[in-house]
Every structure is written in C-alpha cells, then in structure tokens.
Design a protein around this motif. Structure first.
Motif, mmCIF file in Angstrom:
data_model
loop_
_atom_site.group_PDB
_atom_site.id
_atom_site.type_symbol
_atom_site.label_atom_id
_atom_site.label_comp_id
_atom_site.label_asym_id
_atom_site.label_seq_id
_atom_site.Cartn_x
_atom_site.Cartn_y
_atom_site.Cartn_z
ATOM 1 N N LYS A 1 -5.139 -3.696 -4.672
ATOM 2 C CA LYS A 1 -5.875 -2.846 -5.601
ATOM 3 C C LYS A 1 -4.930 -1.752 -6.108
ATOM 4 C CE LYS A 1 -10.142 -0.083 -5.837
ATOM 5 N NZ LYS A 1 -11.293 0.417 -5.021
ATOM 6 N N TRP B 1 -6.574 -5.446 -10.010
ATOM 7 C CA TRP B 1 -6.403 -6.209 -8.779
ATOM 8 C C TRP B 1 -5.428 -7.356 -9.050
ATOM 9 C CZ3 TRP B 1 -10.731 -3.672 -10.157
ATOM 10 C CH2 TRP B 1 -11.399 -2.920 -9.190
ATOM 11 N N LYS C 1 -4.297 1.582 -8.775
ATOM 12 C CA LYS C 1 -4.861 2.618 -9.651
ATOM 13 C C LYS C 1 -3.833 2.977 -10.711
ATOM 14 C CE LYS C 1 -5.065 7.018 -8.521
ATOM 15 N NZ LYS C 1 -5.462 8.291 -7.883
ATOM 16 N N LYS D 1 -10.096 -17.400 -0.593
ATOM 17 C CA LYS D 1 -10.844 -17.170 0.638
ATOM 18 C C LYS D 1 -10.848 -18.422 1.510
ATOM 19 C CE LYS D 1 -15.234 -15.398 2.366
ATOM 20 N NZ LYS D 1 -16.565 -14.905 2.013
ATOM 21 N N THR E 1 -12.531 -16.224 -5.094
ATOM 22 C CA THR E 1 -12.442 -15.079 -4.194
ATOM 23 C C THR E 1 -11.008 -14.984 -3.698
ATOM 24 O OG1 THR E 1 -14.750 -15.266 -3.498
ATOM 25 C CG2 THR E 1 -13.270 -14.080 -2.026
ATOM 26 N N LYS F 1 -7.773 -12.452 -1.764
ATOM 27 C CA LYS F 1 -7.272 -11.282 -1.057
ATOM 28 C C LYS F 1 -6.240 -10.651 -1.987
ATOM 29 C CE LYS F 1 -8.055 -13.158 3.551
ATOM 30 N NZ LYS F 1 -7.431 -13.615 4.821
ATOM 31 N N PRO G 1 0.818 -1.209 0.000
ATOM 32 C CA PRO G 1 0.000 0.000 0.000
ATOM 33 C C PRO G 1 0.855 1.263 0.000
ATOM 34 C CG PRO G 1 -0.956 -1.620 1.460
ATOM 35 C CD PRO G 1 0.361 -2.188 1.014
ATOM 36 N N GLY H 1 -4.250 -0.310 -1.740
ATOM 37 C CA GLY H 1 -4.405 -1.089 -0.510
ATOM 38 C C GLY H 1 -4.832 -2.513 -0.809
ATOM 39 N N GLU H 2 -5.188 -3.226 0.248
ATOM 40 C CA GLU H 2 -5.618 -4.614 0.110
ATOM 41 C C GLU H 2 -7.139 -4.687 0.097
ATOM 42 O OE1 GLU H 2 -3.783 -6.489 3.459
ATOM 43 O OE2 GLU H 2 -1.933 -6.914 2.346
ATOM 44 N N GLU H 3 -7.673 -5.663 -0.627
ATOM 45 C CA GLU H 3 -9.119 -5.790 -0.746
ATOM 46 C C GLU H 3 -9.471 -7.228 -1.105
ATOM 47 O OE1 GLU H 3 -11.432 -2.503 -2.619
ATOM 48 O OE2 GLU H 3 -11.927 -4.021 -4.112
ATOM 49 N N GLU H 4 -10.525 -7.730 -0.500
ATOM 50 C CA GLU H 4 -11.026 -9.048 -0.893
ATOM 51 C C GLU H 4 -11.983 -8.857 -2.061
ATOM 52 O OE1 GLU H 4 -11.951 -12.501 1.892
ATOM 53 O OE2 GLU H 4 -13.961 -11.777 1.387
ATOM 54 N N ILE H 5 -11.763 -9.615 -3.123
ATOM 55 C CA ILE H 5 -12.554 -9.424 -4.325
ATOM 56 C C ILE H 5 -12.944 -10.774 -4.907
ATOM 57 C CG2 ILE H 5 -10.455 -9.234 -5.722
ATOM 58 C CD1 ILE H 5 -12.039 -7.323 -7.562
#
Length: 233
Positions: free
Chosen positions: A161, A185, A163, A221, A156, A158, A109, A146-150
C-alpha cells in the motif's frame, strides 16, 4: 560467512516488463484502460527496455519503458503522464525527474521516493476553435505504508500500500500548487492493482492477460495451486 548477493533490480517485480502482458482496468466509473507491454529488450548491462501501449476511450498512445538499478522509468513520467497521453489532449513532456516505480530495495514498508513531471497540454484541434497551452508540473512524493491483502475485480492479492502526495502547479517560478493525496496498491508480478483518491476508486484491475501462459503469481490468495496427486489403480 557467506553473504547473499542482492537481488537484481531488473526485472522489477512491481512493474513487470513482460512481453505481451496486458493489464485491463476500470478507469473512473466506466471507462476501460488497457496497458500492454511489448518489444521487451534485455541489455548485457542488466537494464531492460520496452514499450508500453496505452488504450483509453478509443484513443491509443505509447511510451518507452526503462528498468535499471534506480527503478522503472517511463517516457511519459509515470502514471499521470501515461493517462494524459490517451486523454485526447496534445501533450509535450518538457521535463521529468525520478522514477515511476523505484528499485525493489525501496519498495518495502517505510520506503520513500519522489518524481516530477512538467508538461504542456493543448485541447484537441477544432475548426475555428482556440487551443490554449496549459503548462503544468506534477511533483509527487510516495511512501510505502505496508503490506495489505486487497480484493479487486481481477482477484485477491497480497499487495504493498502506497501513499502519494501529488502537487500540481502552473509551470512558472513562484506559482502555488494544489496538493492531493491518493493511495495505490501494487502486487508482485502484476504492478498497480488499485488507485483511490478521497476514498473514490479511480483505477481498479479487472483482468491480467499473459499470452505466454506464465504461472499465475503466488501473490494471489492461497498461493500457487498444486497439481492433484495421481490416483492408483
């Protein structure tokens, strides 16, 4: 005090160069894109080289991959060049700078990096048709948000993300460019799992094939599943 050694930059978990790894995506609304890694060769100095085969809309291409201390480079300058190579256009890489995916120490991040790709494009040859040459440069600035579960069709994860601000301009001094923002991602041990532009999904991971039967990445996940305990009796 014992200081822990920094992790080796290769293999890079955000762009795994694993023999036989095939990633299948939905590109756009219905097209299928397949990226396959092959001919992986680790070197004594810690670098790794390989080939990335690209299949899109019945067309095929490939590019060289190199992993070193700065990150992973491709002979086609990253995702943009890789997709253009299978677009049906004749493409010549004029110049490229930077890495497609930086070293793991940057993929955190707040991490940032830049890359640039200049190409000449020509439409497919047609009998009696004109083939104008289009010279274009893509300048990209990337930031890890940052980190995001998608969740995508392929599972699924972790993920990190990212930009991207990509500016496309004619490859001549003083030309103005057009900038576009996109989001990507990345999942560890897989790589890119999703790409969106203006809220529209341009790329989505459908499945991961590992011929060598590598253990499923813990990024899924729930993490790795444990084997059931044997029953008595």
């Amino acid at each position: 005090m014992v200081v822990a050694a920094a992790p080796a930059p290769c293999p890079n978990p955000w762009f795994p160069m694993e023999e036989g790894l095939a990633l299948t995506y939905r590109a756009g609304r219905s097209s299928e894109l397949v990226l396959t890694t092959k001919d992986v060769v680790p070197a004594p100095d810690g670098t790794v080289k390989a080939l990335l085969a690209v299949s899109l809309k019945g067309r095929n291409g490939q590019t060289e991959l190199t992993c070193d201390a700065q990150g992973v480079r491709t002979g086609l300058g990253g995702l943009e060049g890789t997709l253009l190579s299978a677009s049906g256009m004749d493409m010549q890489v004029v110049n490229m700078e930077g890495v497609a995916v930086p070293a793991p120490s940057v993929m955190v991040p707040g991490g940032t990096w830049k890359n640039s790709l200049s190409v000449k494009l020509q439409p497919p040859a047609k009998k009696g048709g004109l083939r104008p040459t289009i010279a274009t440069t893509f300048d990209k600035e990337a930031t890890v948000l940052g980190e995001e579960e998608i969740t995508v069709q392929g599972g699924t994860f972790k993920a990190l993300k990212i930009k991207n601000i990509t500016t496309a301009r004619a490859s001549r001094p003083g030309s103005e460019g057009r900038s576009m923002e996109s989001l990507m991602w990345f999942a560890p041990d897989v790589g890119i799992i999703k790409l969106t532009t203006d809220g529209e999904t341009n790329l989505e991971l459908l499945k991961v094939d590992r011929p060598k039967a590598k253990v499923q990445p813990a990024a899924l996940k729930g993490g790795a599943k444990k084997a059931p305990k044997p029953t008595k009796g």
